[in-house]
Design an enzyme around this catalytic site. Structure first.
Site, PDB file in Angstrom:
ATOM      1  N   ASP A 193      33.128  59.418  39.394  1.00  0.00           N
ATOM      2  CA  ASP A 193      33.324  58.165  38.663  1.00  0.00           C
ATOM      3  C   ASP A 193      32.164  58.001  37.692  1.00  0.00           C
ATOM      4  OD1 ASP A 193      32.220  57.690  41.549  1.00  0.00           O
ATOM      5  OD2 ASP A 193      31.334  56.101  40.345  1.00  0.00           O
ATOM      6  N   GLU A 236      24.023  59.289  43.793  1.00  0.00           N
ATOM      7  CA  GLU A 236      24.689  59.648  45.054  1.00  0.00           C
ATOM      8  C   GLU A 236      23.824  59.037  46.150  1.00  0.00           C
ATOM      9  OE1 GLU A 236      23.374  62.814  47.136  1.00  0.00           O
ATOM     10  OE2 GLU A 236      21.659  61.865  46.201  1.00  0.00           O
ATOM     11  N   ARG A 296      24.295  70.804  49.858  1.00  0.00           N
ATOM     12  CA  ARG A 296      25.152  69.618  49.860  1.00  0.00           C
ATOM     13  C   ARG A 296      26.200  69.772  48.764  1.00  0.00           C
ATOM     14  NH1 ARG A 296      26.867  64.620  49.753  1.00  0.00           N
ATOM     15  NH2 ARG A 296      26.392  63.259  48.004  1.00  0.00           N
ATOM     16  N   ARG A 320      31.527  62.423  67.261  1.00  0.00           N
ATOM     17  CA  ARG A 320      31.682  61.319  66.298  1.00  0.00           C
ATOM     18  C   ARG A 320      32.623  61.657  65.140  1.00  0.00           C
ATOM     19  NH1 ARG A 320      27.253  57.131  66.091  1.00  0.00           N
ATOM     20  NH2 ARG A 320      26.218  57.378  68.070  1.00  0.00           N
ATOM     21  N   THR A 343      29.977  64.163  45.828  1.00  0.00           N
ATOM     22  CA  THR A 343      30.423  63.495  44.612  1.00  0.00           C
ATOM     23  C   THR A 343      29.324  62.537  44.187  1.00  0.00           C
ATOM     24  OG1 THR A 343      31.506  61.785  45.919  1.00  0.00           O
ATOM     25  CG2 THR A 343      32.883  63.615  45.173  1.00  0.00           C
ATOM     26  N   ARG A 387      36.518  66.662  54.329  1.00  0.00           N
ATOM     27  CA  ARG A 387      36.300  67.672  53.283  1.00  0.00           C
ATOM     28  C   ARG A 387      35.730  68.951  53.904  1.00  0.00           C
ATOM     29  NH1 ARG A 387      32.814  66.143  48.804  1.00  0.00           N
ATOM     30  NH2 ARG A 387      33.839  64.135  49.112  1.00  0.00           N
ATOM     31  N   GLU A 445      22.411  60.827  49.281  1.00  0.00           N
ATOM     32  CA  GLU A 445      21.889  61.681  50.361  1.00  0.00           C
ATOM     33  C   GLU A 445      20.780  62.671  49.995  1.00  0.00           C
ATOM     34  OE1 GLU A 445      25.232  61.471  49.653  1.00  0.00           O
ATOM     35  OE2 GLU A 445      25.804  60.134  51.292  1.00  0.00           O
ATOM     36  N   HIS A 457      23.983  65.000  68.340  1.00  0.00           N
ATOM     37  CA  HIS A 457      25.089  64.812  67.392  1.00  0.00           C
ATOM     38  C   HIS A 457      25.884  66.073  67.089  1.00  0.00           C
ATOM     39  CE1 HIS A 457      21.876  61.857  66.664  1.00  0.00           C
ATOM     40  NE2 HIS A 457      22.887  61.014  66.679  1.00  0.00           N
TER      41      HIS A 457
HETATM   42  N1  HPA Z   1      27.042  55.395  43.765  1.00  0.00           N
HETATM   43  C1  HPA Z   1      26.599  56.009  44.859  1.00  0.00           C
HETATM   44  N2  HPA Z   1      27.167  57.086  45.356  1.00  0.00           N
HETATM   45  C2  HPA Z   1      28.244  57.577  44.743  1.00  0.00           C
HETATM   46  C3  HPA Z   1      28.761  56.974  43.608  1.00  0.00           C
HETATM   47  C4  HPA Z   1      28.116  55.835  43.089  1.00  0.00           C
HETATM   48  O1  HPA Z   1      28.528  55.259  42.084  1.00  0.00           O
HETATM   49  N3  HPA Z   1      29.869  57.695  43.234  1.00  0.00           N
HETATM   50  C5  HPA Z   1      29.981  58.709  44.122  1.00  0.00           C
HETATM   51  N4  HPA Z   1      29.007  58.641  45.029  1.00  0.00           N
END
Ligand code: HPA
Length: 244
Positions: free
Chosen positions: A206, A181, A89, A45, A92, A26, A183, A6
């Site tokens: 969020d 998240e 890492r 990929r 978000t 990103r 990972e 990979h």
């Molecule tokens: N769930 C899983 N992963 C995420 C979320 C979430 O609400 N927001 C950003 N990554």
């Protein structure tokens, strides 16, 4: 085993410390905006990877893709075949702790998971994936130097973005888990298994509590503070090579 299935980089093209966003675009953004003289070493990929310099030190940035299976592949190949020591890492996450606000920065001291990734180790018990203390300590110091507000604690690495059971979130929330998240637990387990270091830094994109969200273009470009913390952590490790 270089190149790997990979990653097409040659030996020596990847730095000892790799910043790892989920989104390969990103990775491109970080390389082009934060690194001097970035060179792309991977395009397999579309999972872009670059090496450049930050304040005179080599640093790489590599997309991981979404989810534990994907970061599991890239982090394993980097640690095992490209002699990478540190993976940070930069991701978000969705807040589940009521005190977290959009764009807050979270550092994952531990990563709970609903994934079965640990089953491969045949442990008769529950493995607790944790961050490298050296990376965690340096990231906290970098954040303090920047007067950045950070929250350090447990996150949930979930196998589902669209989970079926809305009450599930509440159960993790009751246990003090900060955000979701997809990972870090896999990354932390690979680091532990291969005697390497890993850390997860997140900006809250969020909130599962308030329903607030950022747009995808904000997600790509507005996370400068987290990236600076990650880069300062990377070079602090370079300046302190004897520290295992
Ligand atoms: N769930 C899983 N992963 C995420 C979320 C979430 O609400 N927001 C950003 N990554």
């Amino acid at each position: 085993m270089i190149p790997t299935p990979h990653i097409e980089a040659k030996a020596g093209e990847i730095a000892k410390t790799v910043l790892m966003p989920g989104d390969p675009l990103r990775a491109k953004f970080v390389a082009e905006n934060f690194l001097e003289d970035p060179k792309q070493y991977n395009g397999v990929r579309g999972m872009l990877g670059y090496t450049g310099k930050y304040k005179g030190h080599d640093v790489s940035v590599q997309g991981s893709g979404m989810g534990i299976p994907s970061i599991g592949i890239y982090s394993y190949e980097l640690y095992k075949f490209y002699d990478v020591d540190n993976i940070i890492r930069i991701g978000t996450a969705g807040a589940i702790h009521p005190d977290l606000k959009i764009r807050d920065i979270v550092i994952a001291q531990g990563a709970c998971t609903n994934s079965n990734y640990a089953a491969q180790y045949n442990i008769t018990g529950t493995y607790a994936p944790i961050a490298s203390f050296e990376l965690l300590e340096k990231a906290v110091m970098a954040a303090r130097n920047k007067d950045a507000r950070i929250t350090v604690g447990n996150v949930l690495s979930s196998d589902t973005f669209y989970g079926d059971d809305p009450l599930d979130t509440e159960k993790w929330q009751k246990m003090g888990v900060l955000c979701i998240e997809m990972e870090s637990a896999g990354l932390y387990m690979n680091a532990a298994r291969l005697n390497k270091r890993a850390l997860g830094l997140f900006t809250i994109s969020d909130s599962l509590v308030t329903g607030e969200a950022t747009t995808s273009s904000e997600r790509q470009s507005s996370f400068t503070k987290m990236m600076e913390i990650a880069l300062e952590t990377a070079i602090a490790m370079e300046n302190n090579k004897t520290n295992k």
